[in-house]
Write a protein that holds these residues in place. Structure first.
Motif, PDB file in Angstrom:
ATOM      1  N   PRO A 205      57.602  26.350  15.017  1.00 36.45           N
ATOM      2  CA  PRO A 205      56.612  27.075  15.904  1.00 36.45           C
ATOM      3  C   PRO A 205      55.514  28.088  15.281  1.00 36.45           C
ATOM      4  N   THR A 206      56.124  28.714  14.378  1.00 36.94           N
ATOM      5  CA  THR A 206      55.377  29.859  13.852  1.00 36.94           C
ATOM      6  C   THR A 206      54.617  29.421  12.706  1.00 36.94           C
ATOM      7  N   ALA A 207      54.615  28.155  12.190  1.00 32.66           N
ATOM      8  CA  ALA A 207      53.682  27.668  11.213  1.00 32.66           C
ATOM      9  C   ALA A 207      52.250  27.617  11.377  1.00 32.66           C
ATOM     10  N   THR A 208      51.519  27.908  10.813  1.00 38.16           N
ATOM     11  CA  THR A 208      49.888  27.735  10.974  1.00 38.16           C
ATOM     12  C   THR A 208      49.235  26.998  10.054  1.00 38.16           C
ATOM     13  N   PHE A 209      48.128  26.254  10.510  1.00 45.21           N
ATOM     14  CA  PHE A 209      47.295  25.496   9.682  1.00 45.21           C
ATOM     15  C   PHE A 209      45.944  25.873   9.464  1.00 45.21           C
ATOM     16  N   HIS A 210      45.434  26.292   8.198  1.00 41.08           N
ATOM     17  CA  HIS A 210      44.029  26.980   8.325  1.00 41.08           C
ATOM     18  C   HIS A 210      43.277  25.877   7.465  1.00 41.08           C
ATOM     19  N   LEU A 211      42.056  25.711   8.425  1.00 40.53           N
ATOM     20  CA  LEU A 211      41.075  24.603   7.890  1.00 40.53           C
ATOM     21  C   LEU A 211      39.841  25.280   7.435  1.00 40.53           C
ATOM     22  N   ALA A 212      39.355  24.786   6.394  1.00 37.34           N
ATOM     23  CA  ALA A 212      38.168  25.340   5.908  1.00 37.34           C
ATOM     24  C   ALA A 212      37.240  24.514   5.481  1.00 37.34           C
ATOM     25  N   GLY A 213      35.856  24.566   5.627  1.00 38.31           N
ATOM     26  CA  GLY A 213      35.148  23.588   4.980  1.00 38.31           C
ATOM     27  C   GLY A 213      33.488  23.951   5.720  1.00 38.31           C
ATOM     28  N   LYS A 214      32.593  23.380   4.902  1.00 43.57           N
ATOM     29  CA  LYS A 214      31.231  23.620   5.603  1.00 43.57           C
ATOM     30  C   LYS A 214      31.072  22.383   6.280  1.00 43.57           C
ATOM     31  N   ASN A 215      30.195  22.512   7.413  1.00 45.54           N
ATOM     32  CA  ASN A 215      29.609  21.395   8.257  1.00 45.54           C
ATOM     33  C   ASN A 215      30.654  20.697   8.857  1.00 45.54           C
ATOM     34  N   MET A 216      31.686  21.739   9.540  1.00 45.70           N
ATOM     35  CA  MET A 216      32.737  20.971  10.101  1.00 45.70           C
ATOM     36  C   MET A 216      32.189  20.197  11.601  1.00 45.70           C
ATOM     37  N   PRO A 217      32.560  19.023  11.744  1.00 42.44           N
ATOM     38  CA  PRO A 217      31.943  18.175  12.779  1.00 42.44           C
ATOM     39  C   PRO A 217      32.635  18.674  14.145  1.00 42.44           C
TER      40      PRO A 217
ATOM     41  N   SER B 245      34.460  20.050   1.662  1.00 35.00           N
ATOM     42  CA  SER B 245      33.290  19.833   2.456  1.00 35.00           C
ATOM     43  C   SER B 245      33.779  18.856   3.634  1.00 35.00           C
ATOM     44  N   MET B 246      33.314  19.235   4.898  1.00 39.34           N
ATOM     45  CA  MET B 246      33.710  18.522   6.028  1.00 39.34           C
ATOM     46  C   MET B 246      32.609  17.603   6.446  1.00 39.34           C
ATOM     47  N   ASP B 247      31.568  17.584   5.775  1.00 36.88           N
ATOM     48  CA  ASP B 247      30.522  16.538   5.984  1.00 36.88           C
ATOM     49  C   ASP B 247      30.938  15.133   5.196  1.00 36.88           C
ATOM     50  N   TRP B 248      31.893  15.309   4.299  1.00 33.22           N
ATOM     51  CA  TRP B 248      32.212  14.095   3.666  1.00 33.22           C
ATOM     52  C   TRP B 248      33.403  13.339   4.406  1.00 33.22           C
ATOM     53  N   MET B 249      32.789  11.925   4.537  1.00 32.97           N
ATOM     54  CA  MET B 249      33.554  11.030   5.407  1.00 32.97           C
ATOM     55  C   MET B 249      35.119  10.839   5.038  1.00 32.97           C
TER      56      MET B 249
ATOM     57  N   GLU C  36      38.657  27.972  10.127  1.00 30.69           N
ATOM     58  CA  GLU C  36      37.860  29.224   9.692  1.00 30.69           C
ATOM     59  C   GLU C  36      36.444  28.923   9.088  1.00 30.69           C
ATOM     60  N   GLY C  37      36.143  27.407   9.085  1.00 31.61           N
ATOM     61  CA  GLY C  37      34.753  27.103   8.904  1.00 31.61           C
ATOM     62  C   GLY C  37      34.362  26.936   7.623  1.00 31.61           C
ATOM     63  N   GLU C  38      33.344  27.496   7.459  1.00 33.38           N
ATOM     64  CA  GLU C  38      32.663  27.697   5.922  1.00 33.38           C
ATOM     65  C   GLU C  38      33.154  29.167   5.402  1.00 33.38           C
ATOM     66  N   VAL C  39      33.971  29.207   4.565  1.00 37.48           N
ATOM     67  CA  VAL C  39      34.373  30.405   3.960  1.00 37.48           C
ATOM     68  C   VAL C  39      33.517  31.059   2.787  1.00 37.48           C
TER      69      VAL C  39
ATOM     70  N   LYS D 174      20.610  19.013   2.559  1.00 32.40           N
ATOM     71  CA  LYS D 174      21.902  19.248   2.526  1.00 32.40           C
ATOM     72  C   LYS D 174      22.464  20.148   1.331  1.00 32.40           C
ATOM     73  N   HIS D 175      21.653  19.811   0.281  1.00 33.18           N
ATOM     74  CA  HIS D 175      21.550  20.724  -1.021  1.00 33.18           C
ATOM     75  C   HIS D 175      20.311  21.255  -1.253  1.00 33.18           C
ATOM     76  N   PRO D 176      19.875  22.429  -0.381  1.00 23.56           N
ATOM     77  CA  PRO D 176      18.503  22.897  -1.101  1.00 23.56           C
ATOM     78  C   PRO D 176      18.599  23.501  -2.405  1.00 23.56           C
TER      79      PRO D 176
END
Length: 399
Positions: free
Chosen positions: A258-270, A232-236, A286-289, A45-47
């Motif tokens: 309805p015009t609001a947005t929620f931006h989700l970022a983080g590595k290892n998104m399940p 970190s999205m691999d953290w429970m 946005e996954g891992e940024v 996970k952390h090389p």
């Protein structure tokens, strides 16, 4: 002063809070002309990626590593049920890393050995056998509390029992090492109090995560209604938090705004969260940024709906430093000097989150006011230069 800093994962690249917390201390020590050598565990996970380290950092710290396969294995986990050891901890013990520590201590004399997190404490005996240095345990979290809280929130009966089993094993281990070191640096005052309650008799102090303010330049607030979460999205606990928020809060928010947005970022998104986010209006995954600060600056309001976990949420500190309003649970704000509706907003139920978010979206002046106070709090209480000097003074007091 010479310090041997032993890390449970490479401090660079600083992809998560733990890495950033370790790296901040290293930078602080070097800025105070203290000699630092780093030994680190590397995992799948952390090389260990030396090409991502600045050349001068590699030279100054003479960093070395040993790889440990920390992957959870079903047979090993099952066999562990019949032992008296914590499976969480045993995965981080490796003879090769112990030999690296031993060889380092025999070749060089250190004044202090700094153990970063509970997962480096299995090497205390090897350190004692080969060095007279003071051992400082830096407690990043109350580790058993994370599993205990996660178990309490688990609905599956079997998983709940197993998580509580792991938590109890971890608690016994955590208690057993507290008085084997010479001093403890807790990351929050709450953690310090809890370690004392667990039976710590050694000198203890609170050393929160600190930031170098010049790395967190304020930018103009975007005008759009952009909420965000990064972690970190691999953290429970993060997985649990986002699934709850999407299912219990977001749809009610977007129905009104309805015009609001929620931006989700983080590595290892399940996949479960990727699929859930894709099925909902206004979610941008946005996954891992590449740059966390750039991502935070592009958005307005941070949402941190944590119900488990322990220690300090470093991403909250960073968002506050960048002048963002944070809406989070009491658990999320543990160890951070936040006062409700002053420099942050505390929400612990779905309705409280919904009302807080809608209020902020409808009153941008409130967001600006609270965000400004959040930045002031970081400037006054979380300057890394001040925090590192406090730790150095604590270390000197043990001599």
């Amino acid at each position: 002063m010479k310090i041997l800093q032993i890390c449970h994962k490479p401090p660079l690249p600083a992809l998560d809070g733990g890495c950033k917390a370790m790296h901040a201390l290293t930078e602080g020590f070097l800025a105070n002309n203290i000699s630092v050598k780093i030994l680190t565990i590397a995992t799948q996970k952390h090389p260990f990626q030396p090409e991502l380290f600045p050349v001068n950092y590699l030279e100054q710290t003479n960093i070395e590593h040993a790889f440990i396969d920390t992957a959870i294995k079903k047979k090993a986990a099952l066999a562990n049920l019949f032992s008296n050891k914590s499976y969480n901890i045993s995965r981080f013990y490796n003879k090769n890393f112990e030999e690296l520590i031993t060889a380092t201590l025999r070749n060089e004399k250190f004044d202090v050995v700094l153990l970063e997190s509970l997962y480096t404490t299995p090497y205390i005996n090897a350190i004692r056998k080969n060095s007279n240095a003071n051992i400082i345990y830096r407690s990043h979290n109350i580790e058993f509390e994370i599993w205990q809280r996660t178990g309490s929130n688990e609905k599956n009966t079997f998983k709940k029992k197993y998580l509580h089993f792991l938590a109890n094993r971890l608690k016994k281990y955590e208690q057993s090492i507290l008085n084997l070191v010479d001093g403890i640096a807790a990351i929050t005052k709450k953690d310090e109090e809890q370690l004392l309650a667990l039976g710590c008799k050694k000198p203890i102090t609170t050393v929160p995560f600190g930031i170098n303010l010049h790395d967190y330049q304020l930018k103009e607030m975007p005008q759009e209604k952009k909420l965000f979460h990064i972690g970190s999205m691999d953290w429970m606990p993060n997985q649990e938090a986002i699934k709850w928020f999407l299912n219990e809060v977001w749809q009610a928010v977007v129905a009104k705004e309805p015009t609001a947005t929620f931006h989700l970022a983080g590595k290892n998104m399940p996949d479960e969260i990727i699929n859930l986010a894709a099925s909902m209006q206004g979610i941008i995954n946005e996954g891992e940024v590449e740059n966390a600060n750039d991502f935070i600056n592009k958005n307005n309001i941070m949402v941190v709906p944590l119900f488990s976990g322990s220690g300090m949420r470093i991403k909250i500190i960073e968002a506050m430093a960048l002048g963002k309003l944070v809406i989070g649970t009491s658990v999320a704000f543990e160890g951070i000097a936040v006062q409700h509706n002053k420099n942050g907003i505390i929400a612990n139920t779905a309705n409280e989150f919904k009302e807080a978010i809608l209020m902020c979206l409808q009153h941008p002046e409130v967001v600006t006011s609270i965000a400004k106070k959040a930045r002031n709090t970081i400037e006054e209480q979380y300057d890394n230069a001040v925090i590192v000097k406090q730790l150095i003074n604590f270390i000197k007091s043990l001599e």
